[in-house]
Design an enzyme around this catalytic site. Structure first.
Site, PDB file in Angstrom:
ATOM      1  CG  PHE A 128      -1.797   1.240   1.279  1.00 23.57           C
ATOM      2  CD1 PHE A 128      -2.979   1.278   0.564  1.00 23.57           C
ATOM      3  CD2 PHE A 128      -1.445   2.355   2.034  1.00 23.57           C
ATOM      4  CE1 PHE A 128      -3.804   2.400   0.590  1.00 23.57           C
ATOM      5  CE2 PHE A 128      -2.259   3.478   2.077  1.00 23.57           C
ATOM      6  CZ  PHE A 128      -3.437   3.498   1.348  1.00 23.57           C
ATOM      7  CG  ASP A 213       5.706   3.313   1.504  1.00 25.10           C
ATOM      8  OD1 ASP A 213       5.775   3.914   2.591  1.00 25.10           O
ATOM      9  OD2 ASP A 213       4.629   3.181   0.871  1.00 25.10           O
ATOM     10  CE  LYS A 242       0.520   5.814   7.588  1.00 25.12           C
ATOM     11  NZ  LYS A 242      -0.854   6.336   7.653  1.00 25.12           N
TER      12      LYS A 242
END
Length: 399
Positions: A128, A213, A242
């Site tokens: 994702f 990522d 994040k």
């Protein structure tokens, strides 16, 4: 009826304040947070250092365009360079934007070298990378692609952990490999050090870039500043977001100097990315993350969480099928439907968790978590399993 898009299956629960590991809803009820806003609230809620930094910054310049020098951004960029493999940083507002920057940087690097045909990127099933048209193509999940027209070209997908499946996809058009060292959304799958080392070797042998990522698994969550450190490798590009803002929208794309060098004026941009307010908070977060002993604490708590989850698995072998993840990015593959368990833990046991793919319960506590918090969370999960077992036993047999 809400005026908002119906893109979220929202609970009616609304939180009004938070303190440390706890959130308090509109009725004053306390919830133990093992969700962290999907790994965002790394320092928990109401961290005094972040609050003070935000208040001070609010009295100064909130925003200027990136056509001007932003001292707090320069400082944050230099600190990230000093603490990592990178030589240059581009700031964004989110993880998806950081991944978009990483993809553009990888492709533009080869274009600038006179190899415009090298634009294909090998990614992985179960990954994702965000919700933009580019990042859903990189993730390759059919559910996220459905309804949005043809997928953006240039992505192929290998099987995680299988170097042969990666090798089979390499062509003269391949420019990079894109991978999450620990998959989050797809099922909390941690890549082995050997697999990560194998990817680095493949990139070196084929003049490709290794793009990581670390939007969810980076910034201390696995017990190292970045998850790639566990493998002893050096990536070429890393996307982070994040936790970098501790709750404030912020992301970054980190790259080696020769890779970043092709990104000259006009090749990329962001209106808000790294503005004075965001960068000030980013520096405050980094103060805490890089403070002596902080990441050591995270590593210790990751080990404690793994141990207590192993005990849970032994107590409930019919419900706990597999333990996954790394550090404080933990996953429990369970037998009951995971979304039902997430709702039960939230509504009946005041524990906030999050679902992941492959029927995995994802645990993402703030990095300030203590062993007492871990024990409390595991006992709440145990209580939920007990309740499910009791309900199952009370259902009359058919026939």
């Amino acid at each position: 009826m809400s005026a908002l898009y119906g893109t979220y299956a929202r609970s009616e629960l609304a939180f009004e304040r938070g303190e440390g590991m706890r959130l308090y809803d509109q009725h004053g009820r306390s919830y133990l947070d093992f969700h962290s806003g999907v790994a965002v609230n790394a320092l928990g809620h109401g961290d005094a250092h972040l609050v003070a930094a935000l208040k001070a910054a609010a009295e100064k310049v909130w925003h200027t365009a990136n056509t001007f020098t932003i001292p707090e951004q320069e400082r944050l960029g230099q600190r990230l360079v000093d603490a990592t493999f990178a030589d240059a940083v581009f700031f964004t507002n989110s993880g998806a934007e950081a991944i978009e920057c990483a993809i553009k940087t990888a492709r533009h690097y080869f274009w600038a070298k006179g190899q415009p045909e090298r634009y294909e990127i090998i990614a992985f099933t179960g990954s994702f990378h965000g919700r933009t048209l580019g990042t859903i193509a990189a993730g390759g999940n059919p559910d996220y692609l459905q309804g949005f027209g043809p997928a953006a070209p240039g992505f192929k997908h290998a099987k995680p952990g299988d170097l042969d499946s990666v090798k089979a996809l390499i062509t003269p058009q391949t420019c990079a490999i894109l991978i999450e060292p620990v998959q989050g959304e797809g099922g909390v799958t941690a890549m082995s050090p050997e697999f990560m080392q194998g990817l680095r070797k493949l990139c070196d042998e084929n003049d490709m870039l290794l793009v990581l990522d670390e939007v969810q698994c980076g910034y201390g969550r696995t017990g190292r500043f970045f998850a790639y450190e566990w493998s002893g490798i050096t990536p070429d590009i890393v996307a982070v977001a994040k936790a970098i803002g501790g709750g404030f929208p912020l992301g970054a794309c980190l790259a080696k100097g020769d890779v970043a060098a092709s990104m000259v004026p006009g090749t990329h941009g962001s209106t808000y990315g790294g503005n004075p307010l965001a960068s000030t908070i980013g520096n405050a977060v980094l103060d805490r993350i890089l403070a002596p002993g902080f990441i050591d604490h995270v590593n210790q708590m990751g080990q404690k969480l793994a141990w207590h989850l192993q005990q849970l698995a032994q107590r409930y072998p019919d419900y706990v099928l597999e333990l996954r993840g790394k550090g404080l990015l933990a996953g429990i593959k369970i037998a009951p439907p995971v979304r039902d368990l997430v709702s039960r833990l939230r509504d009946d046991h005041q524990l906030l968790t999050i679902a992941a793919g492959d029927n995995v319960l994802r645990l993402l506590p703030p990095l300030i978590v203590t062993e007492a918090d871990i024990i409390e969370a595991v006992e709440k999960i145990a209580a939920a399993f007990d309740a499910i077992e009791a309900e199952t036993a009370s259902v009359p047999a058919v026939g």
